[in-house]
Motif scaffolding. Structure first.
Motif, PDB file in Angstrom:
ATOM      1  N   MET A   1       0.851  -1.175   0.000  1.00 27.22           N
ATOM      2  CA  MET A   1       0.000   0.000   0.000  1.00 27.22           C
ATOM      3  C   MET A   1       0.900   1.243   0.000  1.00 27.22           C
ATOM      4  O   MET A   1       1.813   1.344   0.791  1.00 27.22           O
ATOM      5  CB  MET A   1      -0.908  -0.010   1.229  1.00 27.22           C
ATOM      6  N   THR A   2       0.614   2.169  -0.887  1.00 30.44           N
ATOM      7  CA  THR A   2       1.396   3.405  -0.947  1.00 30.44           C
ATOM      8  C   THR A   2       0.844   4.429   0.032  1.00 30.44           C
ATOM      9  O   THR A   2      -0.270   4.289   0.545  1.00 30.44           O
ATOM     10  CB  THR A   2       1.357   4.017  -2.366  1.00 30.44           C
ATOM     11  N   ILE A   3       1.607   5.477   0.253  1.00 29.97           N
ATOM     12  CA  ILE A   3       1.144   6.563   1.124  1.00 29.97           C
ATOM     13  C   ILE A   3      -0.103   7.198   0.517  1.00 29.97           C
ATOM     14  O   ILE A   3      -1.018   7.597   1.246  1.00 29.97           O
ATOM     15  CB  ILE A   3       2.265   7.593   1.391  1.00 29.97           C
ATOM     16  N   GLN A   4      -0.160   7.288  -0.811  1.00 25.53           N
ATOM     17  CA  GLN A   4      -1.348   7.840  -1.454  1.00 25.53           C
ATOM     18  C   GLN A   4      -2.567   6.960  -1.174  1.00 25.53           C
ATOM     19  O   GLN A   4      -3.657   7.475  -0.916  1.00 25.53           O
ATOM     20  CB  GLN A   4      -1.153   7.995  -2.968  1.00 25.53           C
ATOM     21  N   ASP A   5      -2.383   5.653  -1.216  1.00 26.68           N
ATOM     22  CA  ASP A   5      -3.496   4.737  -0.930  1.00 26.68           C
ATOM     23  C   ASP A   5      -3.980   4.896   0.506  1.00 26.68           C
ATOM     24  O   ASP A   5      -5.186   4.935   0.768  1.00 26.68           O
ATOM     25  CB  ASP A   5      -3.088   3.287  -1.175  1.00 26.68           C
ATOM     26  N   LEU A   6      -3.036   4.983   1.433  1.00 24.47           N
ATOM     27  CA  LEU A   6      -3.389   5.166   2.835  1.00 24.47           C
ATOM     28  C   LEU A   6      -4.150   6.477   3.037  1.00 24.47           C
ATOM     29  O   LEU A   6      -5.177   6.518   3.716  1.00 24.47           O
ATOM     30  CB  LEU A   6      -2.125   5.142   3.692  1.00 24.47           C
ATOM     31  N   CYS A   7      -3.663   7.543   2.404  1.00 22.25           N
ATOM     32  CA  CYS A   7      -4.341   8.840   2.512  1.00 22.25           C
ATOM     33  C   CYS A   7      -5.698   8.822   1.820  1.00 22.25           C
ATOM     34  O   CYS A   7      -6.644   9.452   2.298  1.00 22.25           O
ATOM     35  CB  CYS A   7      -3.455   9.947   1.940  1.00 22.25           C
ATOM     36  N   ARG A   8      -5.806   8.093   0.721  1.00 24.82           N
ATOM     37  CA  ARG A   8      -7.091   7.989   0.024  1.00 24.82           C
ATOM     38  C   ARG A   8      -8.139   7.327   0.925  1.00 24.82           C
ATOM     39  O   ARG A   8      -9.282   7.776   1.002  1.00 24.82           O
ATOM     40  CB  ARG A   8      -6.924   7.193  -1.267  1.00 24.82           C
ATOM     41  N   GLU A   9      -7.729   6.271   1.629  1.00 22.12           N
ATOM     42  CA  GLU A   9      -8.655   5.609   2.561  1.00 22.12           C
ATOM     43  C   GLU A   9      -9.084   6.550   3.681  1.00 22.12           C
ATOM     44  O   GLU A   9     -10.263   6.617   4.027  1.00 22.12           O
ATOM     45  CB  GLU A   9      -7.998   4.358   3.156  1.00 22.12           C
ATOM     46  N   LYS A  10      -8.125   7.292   4.231  1.00 23.90           N
ATOM     47  CA  LYS A  10      -8.442   8.222   5.317  1.00 23.90           C
ATOM     48  C   LYS A  10      -9.319   9.356   4.809  1.00 23.90           C
ATOM     49  O   LYS A  10     -10.260   9.780   5.488  1.00 23.90           O
ATOM     50  CB  LYS A  10      -7.136   8.756   5.923  1.00 23.90           C
ATOM     51  N   ARG A  11      -9.027   9.844   3.610  1.00 24.37           N
ATOM     52  CA  ARG A  11      -9.833  10.915   3.005  1.00 24.37           C
ATOM     53  C   ARG A  11     -11.283  10.471   2.858  1.00 24.37           C
ATOM     54  O   ARG A  11     -12.213  11.221   3.174  1.00 24.37           O
ATOM     55  CB  ARG A  11      -9.242  11.276   1.642  1.00 24.37           C
ATOM     56  N   ALA A  12     -11.488   9.248   2.385  1.00 29.95           N
ATOM     57  CA  ALA A  12     -12.846   8.720   2.220  1.00 29.95           C
ATOM     58  C   ALA A  12     -13.539   8.588   3.571  1.00 29.95           C
ATOM     59  O   ALA A  12     -14.712   8.937   3.711  1.00 29.95           O
ATOM     60  CB  ALA A  12     -12.805   7.378   1.501  1.00 29.95           C
ATOM     61  N   ALA A  13     -12.794   8.107   4.571  1.00 29.32           N
ATOM     62  CA  ALA A  13     -13.378   7.936   5.907  1.00 29.32           C
ATOM     63  C   ALA A  13     -13.796   9.273   6.513  1.00 29.32           C
ATOM     64  O   ALA A  13     -14.791   9.356   7.230  1.00 29.32           O
ATOM     65  CB  ALA A  13     -12.388   7.228   6.824  1.00 29.32           C
ATOM     66  N   LEU A  14     -13.019  10.319   6.201  1.00 31.50           N
ATOM     67  CA  LEU A  14     -13.316  11.652   6.730  1.00 31.50           C
ATOM     68  C   LEU A  14     -14.255  12.449   5.820  1.00 31.50           C
ATOM     69  O   LEU A  14     -14.661  13.558   6.161  1.00 31.50           O
ATOM     70  CB  LEU A  14     -12.014  12.441   6.930  1.00 31.50           C
ATOM     71  N   ASN A  15     -14.559  11.894   4.642  1.00 33.86           N
ATOM     72  CA  ASN A  15     -15.416  12.559   3.667  1.00 33.86           C
ATOM     73  C   ASN A  15     -14.892  13.961   3.320  1.00 33.86           C
ATOM     74  O   ASN A  15     -15.650  14.926   3.284  1.00 33.86           O
ATOM     75  CB  ASN A  15     -16.863  12.619   4.170  1.00 33.86           C
ATOM     76  N   MET A  16     -13.583  14.037   3.050  1.00 31.76           N
ATOM     77  CA  MET A  16     -12.951  15.314   2.712  1.00 31.76           C
ATOM     78  C   MET A  16     -12.767  15.439   1.206  1.00 31.76           C
ATOM     79  O   MET A  16     -12.409  14.467   0.539  1.00 31.76           O
ATOM     80  CB  MET A  16     -11.589  15.451   3.404  1.00 31.76           C
ATOM     81  N   THR A  17     -12.991  16.628   0.694  1.00 31.01           N
ATOM     82  CA  THR A  17     -12.729  16.902  -0.718  1.00 31.01           C
ATOM     83  C   THR A  17     -11.268  17.297  -0.881  1.00 31.01           C
ATOM     84  O   THR A  17     -10.573  17.612   0.095  1.00 31.01           O
ATOM     85  CB  THR A  17     -13.611  18.046  -1.234  1.00 31.01           C
ATOM     86  N   ALA A  18     -10.814  17.313  -2.124  1.00 28.75           N
ATOM     87  CA  ALA A  18      -9.465  17.781  -2.404  1.00 28.75           C
ATOM     88  C   ALA A  18      -9.310  19.231  -1.941  1.00 28.75           C
ATOM     89  O   ALA A  18      -8.272  19.622  -1.416  1.00 28.75           O
ATOM     90  CB  ALA A  18      -9.148  17.637  -3.887  1.00 28.75           C
ATOM     91  N   GLN A  19     -10.354  20.023  -2.122  1.00 25.32           N
ATOM     92  CA  GLN A  19     -10.313  21.422  -1.682  1.00 25.32           C
ATOM     93  C   GLN A  19     -10.193  21.513  -0.169  1.00 25.32           C
ATOM     94  O   GLN A  19      -9.450  22.339   0.351  1.00 25.32           O
ATOM     95  CB  GLN A  19     -11.543  22.182  -2.161  1.00 25.32           C
ATOM     96  N   ASP A  20     -10.910  20.652   0.564  1.00 27.12           N
ATOM     97  CA  ASP A  20     -10.793  20.626   2.024  1.00 27.12           C
ATOM     98  C   ASP A  20      -9.346  20.356   2.447  1.00 27.12           C
ATOM     99  O   ASP A  20      -8.817  21.005   3.355  1.00 27.12           O
ATOM    100  CB  ASP A  20     -11.673  19.519   2.640  1.00 27.12           C
ATOM    101  N   ILE A  21      -8.724  19.392   1.780  1.00 30.42           N
ATOM    102  CA  ILE A  21      -7.341  19.027   2.113  1.00 30.42           C
ATOM    103  C   ILE A  21      -6.399  20.163   1.753  1.00 30.42           C
ATOM    104  O   ILE A  21      -5.496  20.492   2.525  1.00 30.42           O
ATOM    105  CB  ILE A  21      -6.958  17.714   1.408  1.00 30.42           C
ATOM    106  N   ALA A  22      -6.599  20.775   0.599  1.00 28.66           N
ATOM    107  CA  ALA A  22      -5.757  21.906   0.197  1.00 28.66           C
ATOM    108  C   ALA A  22      -5.868  23.045   1.202  1.00 28.66           C
ATOM    109  O   ALA A  22      -4.852  23.617   1.617  1.00 28.66           O
ATOM    110  CB  ALA A  22      -6.153  22.384  -1.202  1.00 28.66           C
TER     111      ALA A  22
END
Length: 72
Positions: A1-22
């Motif tokens: 699992m890459t760091i991007q994959d791990l972050c993608r899972e966390k992003r989905a769990a938190l229901n964050m948009t790319a704009q939210d993260i930015a």
């Protein structure tokens, strides 16, 4: 699992948009989008650290230590 994959899972769990993260990380939106699209196989540490911080992902536990792969 890459760091991007791990972050993608966390992003989905938190229901964050790319704009939210930015907004939360200070990383430009286009860079956040590239990070999640795997546009870079080796994203810059400051990019990765900012995105991980915004998502609450700890970089210390995302990959095995080089010492773990050597035998005693």
């Amino acid at each position: 699992m890459t760091i991007q994959d791990l972050c993608r899972e966390k992003r989905a769990a938190l229901n964050m948009t790319a704009q939210d993260i930015a907004d939360a990380s200070g990383v430009p939106l286009s860079t956040v989008n590239n990070f999640f699209a795997h546009a870079s196989k080796s994203p810059a540490l400051y990019t990765t650290a900012g995105i991980c911080a915004a998502l609450g992902v700890c970089l210390l536990y995302t990959s095995p230590s080089p010492r773990d792969s050597t035998s005693s």
